[in-house]
Design a protein around this motif. Structure first.
Motif, PDB file in Angstrom:
ATOM      1  N   ASP A  67      66.203  43.858  48.743  1.00  0.00           N
ATOM      2  CA  ASP A  67      64.904  43.340  49.393  1.00  0.00           C
ATOM      3  C   ASP A  67      64.345  42.502  48.023  1.00  0.00           C
ATOM      4  OD1 ASP A  67      65.569  44.494  51.690  1.00  0.00           O
ATOM      5  OD2 ASP A  67      64.109  46.037  51.436  1.00  0.00           O
ATOM      6  N   TYR A  68      64.344  43.090  46.891  1.00  0.00           N
ATOM      7  CA  TYR A  68      63.832  42.574  45.915  1.00  0.00           C
ATOM      8  C   TYR A  68      64.631  41.150  45.670  1.00  0.00           C
ATOM      9  CZ  TYR A  68      62.665  41.645  40.847  1.00  0.00           C
ATOM     10  OH  TYR A  68      62.220  41.018  39.610  1.00  0.00           O
ATOM     11  N   ALA A  69      65.682  41.059  45.419  1.00  0.00           N
ATOM     12  CA  ALA A  69      66.534  39.811  45.210  1.00  0.00           C
ATOM     13  C   ALA A  69      66.408  38.852  46.257  1.00  0.00           C
ATOM     14  CB  ALA A  69      68.101  40.374  45.116  1.00  0.00           C
ATOM     15  N   LYS A  70      66.209  39.490  47.326  1.00  0.00           N
ATOM     16  CA  LYS A  70      65.927  38.402  48.735  1.00  0.00           C
ATOM     17  C   LYS A  70      64.793  37.565  48.469  1.00  0.00           C
ATOM     18  CE  LYS A  70      66.125  38.249  53.683  1.00  0.00           C
ATOM     19  NZ  LYS A  70      66.335  38.652  54.831  1.00  0.00           N
ATOM     20  N   GLN A  71      63.503  38.376  48.096  1.00  0.00           N
ATOM     21  CA  GLN A  71      62.302  37.933  48.194  1.00  0.00           C
ATOM     22  C   GLN A  71      62.211  37.028  46.900  1.00  0.00           C
ATOM     23  OE1 GLN A  71      59.251  41.097  47.291  1.00  0.00           O
ATOM     24  NE2 GLN A  71      57.832  39.616  47.632  1.00  0.00           N
ATOM     25  N   LEU A  72      62.861  37.299  45.997  1.00  0.00           N
ATOM     26  CA  LEU A  72      62.952  36.016  44.715  1.00  0.00           C
ATOM     27  C   LEU A  72      63.734  35.052  45.098  1.00  0.00           C
ATOM     28  CD1 LEU A  72      63.516  38.523  41.498  1.00  0.00           C
ATOM     29  CD2 LEU A  72      61.269  37.199  42.275  1.00  0.00           C
ATOM     30  N   GLU A  73      64.774  35.002  45.850  1.00  0.00           N
ATOM     31  CA  GLU A  73      65.715  33.814  46.197  1.00  0.00           C
ATOM     32  C   GLU A  73      64.630  33.047  47.162  1.00  0.00           C
ATOM     33  OE1 GLU A  73      69.622  32.897  48.666  1.00  0.00           O
ATOM     34  OE2 GLU A  73      68.896  35.001  48.142  1.00  0.00           O
ATOM     35  N   GLU A  74      64.109  33.706  48.002  1.00  0.00           N
ATOM     36  CA  GLU A  74      63.118  32.905  48.936  1.00  0.00           C
ATOM     37  C   GLU A  74      61.925  32.280  48.101  1.00  0.00           C
ATOM     38  OE1 GLU A  74      61.834  35.872  51.733  1.00  0.00           O
ATOM     39  OE2 GLU A  74      63.556  35.921  52.752  1.00  0.00           O
ATOM     40  N   SER A  75      61.401  33.018  47.134  1.00  0.00           N
ATOM     41  CA  SER A  75      60.269  32.409  46.275  1.00  0.00           C
ATOM     42  C   SER A  75      60.995  31.329  45.677  1.00  0.00           C
ATOM     43  CB  SER A  75      59.684  33.361  45.224  1.00  0.00           C
ATOM     44  OG  SER A  75      58.952  34.494  46.069  1.00  0.00           O
ATOM     45  N   LEU A  76      62.038  31.391  44.996  1.00  0.00           N
ATOM     46  CA  LEU A  76      62.632  30.221  43.994  1.00  0.00           C
ATOM     47  C   LEU A  76      62.945  29.118  45.146  1.00  0.00           C
ATOM     48  CD1 LEU A  76      64.739  32.333  41.774  1.00  0.00           C
ATOM     49  CD2 LEU A  76      62.683  31.056  41.364  1.00  0.00           C
ATOM     50  N   LYS A  77      63.609  29.198  46.413  1.00  0.00           N
ATOM     51  CA  LYS A  77      63.822  28.420  47.251  1.00  0.00           C
ATOM     52  C   LYS A  77      62.825  27.478  47.784  1.00  0.00           C
ATOM     53  CE  LYS A  77      66.506  27.406  51.494  1.00  0.00           C
ATOM     54  NZ  LYS A  77      65.707  26.294  51.877  1.00  0.00           N
ATOM     55  N   GLU A  78      61.832  28.179  48.165  1.00  0.00           N
ATOM     56  CA  GLU A  78      60.811  27.513  48.449  1.00  0.00           C
ATOM     57  C   GLU A  78      59.949  26.688  47.327  1.00  0.00           C
ATOM     58  OE1 GLU A  78      55.879  28.575  49.916  1.00  0.00           O
ATOM     59  OE2 GLU A  78      57.318  30.127  49.722  1.00  0.00           O
TER      60      GLU A  78
END
Length: 109
Positions: A67-78
């Protein structure tokens, strides 16, 4: 004569001043976006650290990490998407400025 030269210099510097304004706005926007991304990553890390203390099994820990990795990935993509929008907007503004500046020397008929 001096006033005419001063006026001509001011007019010829107009596009350069506008270019500096475009670059300044772009850098301000990129900085704002990077600060927001950094804050989101720090907040996610703090939240994850708190949640790790409540894990009772390896499975919970693995899920938390995913979940943490997914949240970071979404933040970086945004952040990347927003950065590209700011850069493209600045590019379009510079192109328009260049076209407008050249039109002074060779107006379209």
């Amino acid at each position: 004569m001096f006033q005419d030269m001063s006026k001509a210099l001011s007019q010829s510097m107009g596009p350069f001043k506008e270019l500096v304004n475009i670059q300044t706005k772009m850098l301000e926007e990129l900085t704002r976006q990077q600060m927001a991304c950094t804050k989101a990553c720090i907040d996610a890390t703090v939240a994850q650290t708190r949640q790790m203390q409540e894990c009772n099994s390896p499975e919970e820990l693995v899920k938390l990490q995913r979940d943490y990795a997914k949240q970071l990935e979404e933040s970086l993509k945004e952040a990347n998407d927003n950065n590209m929008k700011a850069l493209n907007s600045a590019c379009e503004s510079v192109e328009q400025l260049a076209n407008d500046s050249f039109d002074v020397f060779a107006p379209k008929t």
